[in-house]
Scaffold this motif. Structure first.
Motif, PDB file in Angstrom:
ATOM      1  N   SER A 131      42.250  15.459  46.720  1.00 47.27           N
ATOM      2  CA  SER A 131      42.774  15.358  47.945  1.00 47.27           C
ATOM      3  C   SER A 131      42.505  16.761  48.798  1.00 47.27           C
ATOM      4  CB  SER A 131      44.385  15.035  47.894  1.00 47.27           C
ATOM      5  OG  SER A 131      44.998  15.253  49.241  1.00 47.27           O
ATOM      6  N   PRO A 132      42.222  16.504  49.947  1.00 42.92           N
ATOM      7  CA  PRO A 132      42.060  17.670  50.900  1.00 42.92           C
ATOM      8  C   PRO A 132      43.260  18.376  51.182  1.00 42.92           C
ATOM      9  CG  PRO A 132      41.662  15.655  52.053  1.00 42.92           C
ATOM     10  CD  PRO A 132      41.856  15.475  50.776  1.00 42.92           C
ATOM     11  N   ALA A 133      44.368  17.625  51.205  1.00 46.41           N
ATOM     12  CA  ALA A 133      45.697  18.216  51.499  1.00 46.41           C
ATOM     13  C   ALA A 133      46.092  18.742  50.169  1.00 46.41           C
ATOM     14  CB  ALA A 133      46.632  16.880  52.052  1.00 46.41           C
ATOM     15  N   GLY A 134      46.949  19.652  50.456  1.00 45.01           N
ATOM     16  CA  GLY A 134      47.832  20.391  49.571  1.00 45.01           C
ATOM     17  C   GLY A 134      48.708  19.470  48.883  1.00 45.01           C
ATOM     18  N   LEU A 135      48.899  19.189  47.483  1.00 47.56           N
ATOM     19  CA  LEU A 135      49.824  18.357  47.048  1.00 47.56           C
ATOM     20  C   LEU A 135      50.383  19.060  45.985  1.00 47.56           C
ATOM     21  CD1 LEU A 135      47.909  15.096  46.839  1.00 47.56           C
ATOM     22  CD2 LEU A 135      49.451  15.604  48.463  1.00 47.56           C
ATOM     23  N   TYR A 136      51.945  18.937  45.869  1.00 45.41           N
ATOM     24  CA  TYR A 136      52.700  19.608  44.774  1.00 45.41           C
ATOM     25  C   TYR A 136      53.845  18.746  44.332  1.00 45.41           C
ATOM     26  CZ  TYR A 136      55.905  20.693  48.419  1.00 45.41           C
ATOM     27  OH  TYR A 136      56.970  20.592  49.506  1.00 45.41           O
ATOM     28  N   ILE A 137      54.285  18.976  42.905  1.00 44.47           N
ATOM     29  CA  ILE A 137      55.703  17.959  42.625  1.00 44.47           C
ATOM     30  C   ILE A 137      56.398  19.084  42.311  1.00 44.47           C
ATOM     31  CG2 ILE A 137      56.587  16.833  41.062  1.00 44.47           C
ATOM     32  CD1 ILE A 137      53.923  15.026  40.989  1.00 44.47           C
ATOM     33  N   LEU A 138      57.868  19.132  42.607  1.00 42.31           N
ATOM     34  CA  LEU A 138      58.819  19.949  42.652  1.00 42.31           C
ATOM     35  C   LEU A 138      59.860  19.414  41.537  1.00 42.31           C
ATOM     36  CD1 LEU A 138      59.554  21.628  46.212  1.00 42.31           C
ATOM     37  CD2 LEU A 138      58.544  22.418  44.321  1.00 42.31           C
ATOM     38  N   VAL A 139      60.263  19.880  40.783  1.00 45.09           N
ATOM     39  CA  VAL A 139      61.462  19.424  39.932  1.00 45.09           C
ATOM     40  C   VAL A 139      62.341  20.703  39.801  1.00 45.09           C
ATOM     41  CG1 VAL A 139      62.142  18.773  37.646  1.00 45.09           C
ATOM     42  CG2 VAL A 139      60.259  17.736  38.281  1.00 45.09           C
ATOM     43  N   GLY A 158      55.204  16.645  47.606  1.00 44.53           N
ATOM     44  CA  GLY A 158      55.089  17.228  48.908  1.00 44.53           C
ATOM     45  C   GLY A 158      53.573  17.264  49.363  1.00 44.53           C
ATOM     46  N   SER A 159      53.355  16.993  50.545  1.00 48.75           N
ATOM     47  CA  SER A 159      51.928  16.999  51.076  1.00 48.75           C
ATOM     48  C   SER A 159      51.755  18.073  52.063  1.00 48.75           C
ATOM     49  CB  SER A 159      51.432  15.535  51.564  1.00 48.75           C
ATOM     50  OG  SER A 159      50.161  15.522  52.252  1.00 48.75           O
ATOM     51  N   VAL A 160      50.730  18.853  51.943  1.00 44.27           N
ATOM     52  CA  VAL A 160      50.680  20.079  52.883  1.00 44.27           C
ATOM     53  C   VAL A 160      49.443  20.243  53.647  1.00 44.27           C
ATOM     54  CG1 VAL A 160      50.801  22.588  53.221  1.00 44.27           C
ATOM     55  CG2 VAL A 160      52.412  21.456  51.594  1.00 44.27           C
ATOM     56  N   ILE A 161      49.307  20.461  54.829  1.00 42.20           N
ATOM     57  CA  ILE A 161      48.246  20.600  55.441  1.00 42.20           C
ATOM     58  C   ILE A 161      47.984  22.087  56.201  1.00 42.20           C
ATOM     59  CG2 ILE A 161      46.367  19.714  57.000  1.00 42.20           C
ATOM     60  CD1 ILE A 161      47.458  16.999  56.761  1.00 42.20           C
ATOM     61  N   ASP A 162      46.853  22.790  55.840  1.00 45.95           N
ATOM     62  CA  ASP A 162      46.822  23.982  56.615  1.00 45.95           C
ATOM     63  C   ASP A 162      46.667  23.731  58.017  1.00 45.95           C
ATOM     64  OD1 ASP A 162      46.201  26.554  57.593  1.00 45.95           O
ATOM     65  OD2 ASP A 162      45.305  27.310  55.800  1.00 45.95           O
ATOM     66  N   ILE A 163      47.429  24.408  58.960  1.00 41.50           N
ATOM     67  CA  ILE A 163      47.388  24.067  60.552  1.00 41.50           C
ATOM     68  C   ILE A 163      47.266  25.420  61.163  1.00 41.50           C
ATOM     69  CG2 ILE A 163      48.329  21.667  60.390  1.00 41.50           C
ATOM     70  CD1 ILE A 163      50.845  23.256  61.528  1.00 41.50           C
ATOM     71  N   THR A 164      46.821  26.336  60.405  1.00 41.13           N
ATOM     72  CA  THR A 164      46.848  27.776  60.807  1.00 41.13           C
ATOM     73  C   THR A 164      45.843  27.587  62.155  1.00 41.13           C
ATOM     74  OG1 THR A 164      47.207  28.576  59.000  1.00 41.13           O
ATOM     75  CG2 THR A 164      46.421  30.091  60.614  1.00 41.13           C
ATOM     76  N   GLU A 165      44.608  27.122  62.142  1.00 39.01           N
ATOM     77  CA  GLU A 165      43.712  27.219  63.106  1.00 39.01           C
ATOM     78  C   GLU A 165      43.991  26.398  64.434  1.00 39.01           C
ATOM     79  OE1 GLU A 165      42.819  26.793  60.135  1.00 39.01           O
ATOM     80  OE2 GLU A 165      41.733  28.704  59.830  1.00 39.01           O
ATOM     81  N   ILE A 166      45.087  25.442  64.092  1.00 37.89           N
ATOM     82  CA  ILE A 166      45.419  24.448  65.102  1.00 37.89           C
ATOM     83  C   ILE A 166      46.645  25.382  65.779  1.00 37.89           C
ATOM     84  CG2 ILE A 166      46.838  22.289  65.721  1.00 37.89           C
ATOM     85  CD1 ILE A 166      45.247  21.086  63.128  1.00 37.89           C
ATOM     86  N   GLU A 167      47.434  25.962  65.114  1.00 37.25           N
ATOM     87  CA  GLU A 167      48.566  26.482  65.628  1.00 37.25           C
ATOM     88  C   GLU A 167      47.815  27.857  66.411  1.00 37.25           C
ATOM     89  OE1 GLU A 167      52.230  26.648  65.736  1.00 37.25           O
ATOM     90  OE2 GLU A 167      51.438  24.560  65.461  1.00 37.25           O
ATOM     91  N   GLU A 168      47.070  28.462  66.073  1.00 41.77           N
ATOM     92  CA  GLU A 168      46.228  29.484  66.966  1.00 41.77           C
ATOM     93  C   GLU A 168      45.812  29.052  68.259  1.00 41.77           C
ATOM     94  OE1 GLU A 168      43.585  31.260  64.176  1.00 41.77           O
ATOM     95  OE2 GLU A 168      45.209  32.497  63.077  1.00 41.77           O
ATOM     96  N   GLU A 169      44.905  27.872  68.023  1.00 38.05           N
ATOM     97  CA  GLU A 169      44.595  27.268  69.416  1.00 38.05           C
ATOM     98  C   GLU A 169      45.659  26.741  70.071  1.00 38.05           C
ATOM     99  OE1 GLU A 169      41.677  25.954  71.893  1.00 38.05           O
ATOM    100  OE2 GLU A 169      41.438  27.258  70.077  1.00 38.05           O
ATOM    101  N   ARG A 170      46.721  26.227  69.696  1.00 35.79           N
ATOM    102  CA  ARG A 170      47.972  25.929  70.507  1.00 35.79           C
ATOM    103  C   ARG A 170      48.416  27.113  71.014  1.00 35.79           C
ATOM    104  NH1 ARG A 170      53.129  26.265  70.332  1.00 35.79           N
ATOM    105  NH2 ARG A 170      53.125  27.268  68.338  1.00 35.79           N
ATOM    106  N   LYS A 171      48.448  28.016  70.397  1.00 33.82           N
ATOM    107  CA  LYS A 171      49.068  29.452  71.164  1.00 33.82           C
ATOM    108  C   LYS A 171      48.023  30.005  71.895  1.00 33.82           C
ATOM    109  CE  LYS A 171      50.715  33.956  70.108  1.00 33.82           C
ATOM    110  NZ  LYS A 171      51.000  35.161  69.080  1.00 33.82           N
ATOM    111  N   ARG A 172      46.806  29.720  71.851  1.00 34.44           N
ATOM    112  CA  ARG A 172      45.884  29.922  72.747  1.00 34.44           C
ATOM    113  C   ARG A 172      45.902  29.397  73.916  1.00 34.44           C
ATOM    114  NH1 ARG A 172      40.340  28.923  73.965  1.00 34.44           N
ATOM    115  NH2 ARG A 172      39.345  30.624  74.799  1.00 34.44           N
ATOM    116  N   LEU A 173      46.075  27.938  74.061  1.00 32.66           N
ATOM    117  CA  LEU A 173      46.233  26.949  74.943  1.00 32.66           C
ATOM    118  C   LEU A 173      47.519  27.358  75.800  1.00 32.66           C
ATOM    119  CD1 LEU A 173      44.942  23.697  73.399  1.00 32.66           C
ATOM    120  CD2 LEU A 173      43.679  25.169  75.049  1.00 32.66           C
TER     121      LEU A 173
END
Length: 531
Positions: free
Chosen positions: A219-227, A313-328
């Motif tokens: 999966s390209p998304a970061g996946l994890y299982i917590l117990v 948990g399913s995690v997607i790295d959105i750092t670039e999107i957040e930076e672009e959002r901030k720039r916008l």
């Protein structure tokens, strides 16, 4: 007492007519006095019963006499009946047993129950005297032989075996048993339970587990299982996002990698999920192993894992999107500011200039013309400031700037501006506009006759100090002069110059403030990240 009287066996003598002519003491004790009686009236078969006792009678014919010897077989008869009763009970239990039962001697089948017949699709008659190997899959013959040997040696192994039905289909059975004596032969009794359905379920579960693992790992998304709030399983994508290896993450508390300012928010979301409430995906910051901050977009669901309550948990790295959002957002803010300025301040300045020009031309008054020129210059200044601000925001990424060189270039546009020191900082061409604006304000608003600029470096910062020797800035407005639209003094123009300077410096993650100069005047301090 003769020898015959001492023997424990019954001894009877008969004449040719079958009449008893003599008996020993044992016969007298068992039958009473039977002399002169016909033998067939006492014993009709080879076995006589007297009361609760049984005797085996054997006749030995001689010349004119027959001797009958009888022996007490009561115990043997009891054992035989007990054995028959046990066999009857065993067969009854065997037929009622849901487990298949098979007895074989050296591979030849001696006994099977109905359940075993049903497992393999044969009748009882087809199975008796058949070789047990006919029922076992060829791949499992060696295992079956080894287990048979262990049983004959007294062990009682339990194992799974693949078998073949009469129709050629395959079944799985769980086999147990041990060695027994069967009709005087050391044999093996095996109990077989059909576990084909269980094996099929296990196979499907294994296939699903493999599918889950494959999807989980690719999966390209970061996946994890917590117990229990700790990482139990993570995929490679999650390792890449966090910078930690799976070995480092497993056993670690999940909140340890969450940025401190976001931990309470993430903890509340986890509690909502565990309470069974539906939660929308949310974003927060994680701290990578190398200390860098990454924005992630997460969705979490409650699951069961290895028999325990867990969270997937399913995690997607959105750092670039957040930076672009901030720039916008910055670009939007800039456009709003430019639009507001052009609509209000530039329009006012040009309107004023037109009126002054008309009066100056009609009356040939240079004072009106000079005032009109001032208004036009004010409009030009507004447009230049807006262009500098726009260029700074649009420039995108910061780079390492030689601050000493940039400041020296700005100083060449003015008279009486000195520069000393050097340093490097993360910025862009917008810094040029900031320095120009402050130096220009110093000459216009403070009445200074000179400006001194000092550049220096600290451990983490590069600092620019722009000092004038004019009238100074009152303490009560030192914080307000960087606000949008704030004006002070007779020469005040748009109230945007220092506001724009502050916005540009904040883009660099820097600081700007003003201090008193000694003996008089002001010092504008710009502190930027060193590079």
């Amino acid at each position: 007492m003769t020898f015959l009287d001492r023997t424990p066996d019954i001894i009877l003598t008969m004449n040719e007519e079958g009449v008893i002519v003599s008996q020993n003491e044992t016969a007298r004790r068992v039958f009473g006095d039977v002399g002169g009686k016909i033998y067939s009236e006492i014993c009709k078969d080879d076995t006589c019963s007297v009361g609760d006792r049984y005797y085996s009678m054997v006749a030995i014919k001689g010349f004119r006499r027959t001797i009958v010897v009888g022996r007490d077989i009561t115990e043997r008869i009891r054992l035989e009946k007990e054995l028959e009763d046990r066999e009857r009970k065993f067969k009854a239990l065997a037929e009622l047993s849901p487990a298949g039962i098979l007895v074989h001697h050296q591979g030849t089948i001696l006994f099977v129950n109905e359940a075993l017949c049903q497992i393999h699709g044969y009748t009882r008659e087809e199975l008796l005297n058949r070789k047990v190997w006919d029922l076992i899959h060829p791949d499992y013959h060696d295992l079956a032989r080894a287990m048979m040997q262990k049983r004959l040696e007294g062990e009682k192994p339990v194992y799974e075996l693949k078998t073949i039905r009469k129709d050629g289909s395959e079944r799985w059975v769980l086999v147990a048993g041990g060695a027994i004596d069967w009709d005087g032969k050391k044999s093996v009794m095996a109990f077989a339970i059909d576990i084909t359905d269980k094996k099929m379920i296990e196979q499907r579960l294994a296939e699903r587990e493999e599918l889950f693992r494959s999807i989980f790992n690719i999966s390209p998304a970061g996946l994890y299982i917590l117990v229990g709030g700790k990482f139990k399983l993570v995929n490679p994508a999650f390792e890449r996002i966090t910078g930690y290896s799976a070995e480092e993450l497993v056993g670690m508390k999940s909140l340890e990698i969450v940025a401190e300012e976001d931990r309470e928010f993430v903890r509340r979301k986890a509690i909502e999920m565990l309470k069974g409430r539906e939660t929308e995906p949310y974003k927060y910051r994680v701290v990578r192993k190398d200390g860098k901050i990454r924005w992630v977009y997460e969705n979490v669901a409650s699951i069961a894992y290895e028999g325990e309550r867990a969270a997937l948990g399913s995690v997607i790295d959105i750092t670039e999107i957040e930076e672009e959002r901030k720039r916008l957002e910055e670009l939007t803010s800039m456009l709003e500011l430019i639009n507001k300025t052009l609509r209000h301040d530039v329009l006012n300045a040009l309107t004023s200039a037109m009126a002054l020009l008309e009066m100056g031309i009609e009356e040939s008054n240079k004072d009106y013309l000079n005032k009109a020129l001032t208004s036009i210059n004010r409009a030009v200044s507004i447009v230049r400031n807006m262009r500098a601000f726009e260029d700074a925001v649009k420039s995108g990424e910061l780079r390492c700037i030689d601050v000493g060189e940039l400041v020296s270039e700005v100083a060449k546009s003015f008279e009486n501006v000195s520069v000393k020191g050097e340093g490097r900082a993360l910025a862009d061409e917008g810094l040029r506009s900031v320095v120009e604006n402050i130096v220009n304000n110093a000459f216009i608003h403070s009445g200074t006759d000179r400006v001194e600029i000092t550049v220096s470096e600290g451990k983490e910062w590069c600092e620019i100090r722009i000092a004038d020797f004019g009238i100074g800035i009152p303490d009560e407005i030192k914080q307000r002069i960087f606000e949008e639209g704030f004006k002070y003094g007779k020469a005040a123009q748009t109230g945007l110059g220092l506001f724009i300077a502050r916005k540009i410096v904040e883009r660099y993650a820097g600081e700007i403030w003003v201090e008193d100069n000694e003996p008089k005047g002001s010092v504008f301090v710009i502190r930027l990240k060193k590079c």
